[in-house]
Design a protein around this motif. Structure first.
Motif, short mmCIF file in Angstrom:
data_model
loop_
_atom_site.label_atom_id
_atom_site.label_comp_id
_atom_site.label_asym_id
_atom_site.label_seq_id
_atom_site.Cartn_x
_atom_site.Cartn_y
_atom_site.Cartn_z
N PRO A 51 0.80 -1.23 0.00
CA PRO A 51 0.00 0.00 0.00
C PRO A 51 0.83 1.28 0.00
O PRO A 51 0.31 2.34 -0.37
N PHE A 52 2.08 1.19 0.39
CA PHE A 52 2.91 2.38 0.52
C PHE A 52 3.85 2.58 -0.66
O PHE A 52 4.60 3.53 -0.71
N PHE A 53 3.77 1.66 -1.62
CA PHE A 53 4.59 1.77 -2.84
C PHE A 53 3.89 2.70 -3.82
O PHE A 53 2.72 2.51 -4.16
N GLN A 54 4.59 3.73 -4.27
CA GLN A 54 3.99 4.72 -5.16
C GLN A 54 4.66 4.78 -6.53
O GLN A 54 4.37 5.67 -7.33
N GLY A 55 5.50 3.80 -6.83
CA GLY A 55 6.20 3.80 -8.11
C GLY A 55 5.35 3.37 -9.27
O GLY A 55 5.69 3.62 -10.44
N HIS A 56 4.23 2.71 -8.99
CA HIS A 56 3.33 2.23 -10.06
C HIS A 56 1.94 2.04 -9.47
O HIS A 56 1.79 1.51 -8.37
N ARG A 57 0.93 2.48 -10.21
CA ARG A 57 -0.46 2.29 -9.78
C ARG A 57 -1.00 1.04 -10.48
O ARG A 57 -1.23 1.04 -11.70
N TYR B 173 -4.57 -4.95 -2.86
CA TYR B 173 -3.83 -4.56 -1.67
C TYR B 173 -3.41 -3.11 -1.71
O TYR B 173 -3.45 -2.40 -0.70
N GLN B 174 -3.00 -2.65 -2.88
CA GLN B 174 -2.51 -1.28 -2.98
C GLN B 174 -3.64 -0.26 -2.85
O GLN B 174 -3.51 0.74 -2.14
N ARG B 175 -4.76 -0.51 -3.48
CA ARG B 175 -5.78 0.53 -3.64
C ARG B 175 -7.00 0.36 -2.74
O ARG B 175 -7.67 1.34 -2.43
N LEU B 176 -7.30 -0.88 -2.32
CA LEU B 176 -8.46 -1.08 -1.44
C LEU B 176 -8.03 -1.39 -0.01
O LEU B 176 -8.30 -0.63 0.91
N VAL B 177 -7.31 -2.51 0.16
CA VAL B 177 -6.83 -2.86 1.49
C VAL B 177 -5.89 -1.77 2.01
O VAL B 177 -5.95 -1.39 3.18
N GLY B 178 -5.07 -1.22 1.13
CA GLY B 178 -4.15 -0.16 1.52
C GLY B 178 -4.87 1.06 2.05
O GLY B 178 -4.44 1.69 3.01
N ARG B 179 -5.98 1.40 1.42
CA ARG B 179 -6.76 2.56 1.89
C ARG B 179 -7.31 2.31 3.29
O ARG B 179 -7.33 3.22 4.13
N VAL B 180 -7.73 1.06 3.54
CA VAL B 180 -8.25 0.72 4.86
C VAL B 180 -7.13 0.77 5.90
O VAL B 180 -7.32 1.28 7.02
#
Length: 356
Positions: free
Chosen positions: A112-118, A132-139
């Motif tokens: 969730p904290f990786f910002q090098g690629h969406r 994990y990046q965009r849904l679970v990460g937001r939670v």
């Protein structure tokens, strides 16, 4: 004191996350007979004692949406029923609404904290990581910002990312490196230049495809006298060619042995720590690593690492060619690892004593 631990996401097949839980649970069982402990798990994986109990919630493991509902507040009454003096989450999220004087989160998920690629839900290969990046990460970020728990991370880069991407203040984020096994067998890298090795699972961000592209580039130059060993199966990597040896899962002792006559390739671009690099460096192994913050942090001061852009197969191919031709060699000086004897339980016990 009553302590409730949440880690129903970890199962015996979940790799490193289960190892964290298992080590922590065994430490509690062995070293704490005074406090009351309740572990919320997906199954009865461990023995219990008079003061250490397991509460099973397999339903939360079976449905991601049920898990998110639980973490966003649906589970508060379930946890509050046990009246915790300390609430500990070993699974990155701080359940919203838990009434506990002290809340601690062990944050070991870096996606969730990786910002090098969406990552995209529209691309089948990326959907799991995108979740994990965009849904679970937001939670995760919402729960940390709202509940303000003490949050334990393993590296400085993760500490910086958490502070930048949540409303946690710096003193609430604690960097505690993992307990790294120190290797003192003095069996060092043999400066073998035609064998490469990458011990990693099949997750997209582990970046196996970059290695395959680099191999094809080398083949295109007529370079075929080398082998790359991967801990995957044919089903996991059906596009592998004759220069690739697919080992499947191998035990850790075999992994350590392979560092002695294989150059480590580490193209992964999302890591909370990257333990294989530190293991290989203790063998004075030659390492070709992705040029990202965590690799520089873990291998700080190590003389036998060469970095490449994890998006550029030509950069990796150039380094591999230099290894094969003997231009790159190890100076056979292993990394010096400061031994950290403190376990996760000891870290948490100290936080409890300090009453943060």
């Amino acid at each position: 004191m009553r302590i409730v631990v949440s880690d129903y996401a970890a199962t015996p097949t979940s790799g490193g996350t289960f190892s964290i839980l298992e080590d922590f649970y065994k430490d509690v069982l062995k070293h704490d007979s005074k406090n009351e402990w309740f572990f919320i798990l997906a199954g009865e994986y461990f023995p219990t004692s008079a003061n250490v109990k397991i509460i099973t919630r397999p339903d939360l493991k079976q449905s991601k949406f049920k898990k998110l509902f639980f973490e966003l507040g649906g589970g508060r009454s379930f946890i509050n029923h046990y009246h915790p003096d300390v609430f500990i989450s070993l699974q990155n999220i701080c359940t919203v609404g838990v009434k506990s004087p002290l809340k601690i989160v062990y944050l070991h998920q870096s996606i969730p904290f990786f910002q090098g690629h969406r990552f995209s839900f529209l691309k089948p290969a990326e959907r799991r990581v995108a979740l994990y990046q965009r849904l679970v990460g937001r939670v995760i970020k919402y729960s940390l910002s709202k509940e303000q728990p003490l949050t334990i991370v393993q590296t400085d880069w993760m500490k910086r990312a958490v502070i930048q991407q949540t409303r946690l203040v710096g003193e609430r984020v604690l960097k505690v490196g993992p307990k790294v096994p120190v290797i003192n067998d003095h069996h060092y890298f043999a400066n073998q230049h035609h064998r490469f090795f990458y011990p990693a699972t099949a997750y997209l961000y582990k970046n196996h495809q970059l290695i395959l592209k680099a191999i094809r580039l080398l083949n295109g130059q007529g370079i075929n006298n080398f082998q790359v060993s991967l801990t995957l199966t044919k089903e996991q990597l059906p596009t592998a060619n004759n220069n690739v040896e697919l080992l499947g899962f191998i035990p850790r002792q075999q992994v350590l042995k392979m560092y002695e006559d294989h150059v480590l390739i580490f193209p992964s671009y999302i890591e909370s720590y990257g333990l294989p690099m530190l293991e290989a460096a203790q063998k004075a192994d030659l390492i070709l690593a992705a040029d990202i913050d965590v690799t520089h942090e873990v291998l700080a001061g190590y003389s036998n690492v060469y970095y490449f852009d994890y998006r550029d197969p030509e950069a990796l191919a150039r380094l591999m060619k230099k290894v094969i031709t003997g231009e790159l060699k190890s100076d056979l000086r292993p990394i010096q690892v400061p031994y950290r004897n403190e376990s996760l339980l000891q870290t948490i016990q100290q936080l409890i004593v300090e009453g943060k």
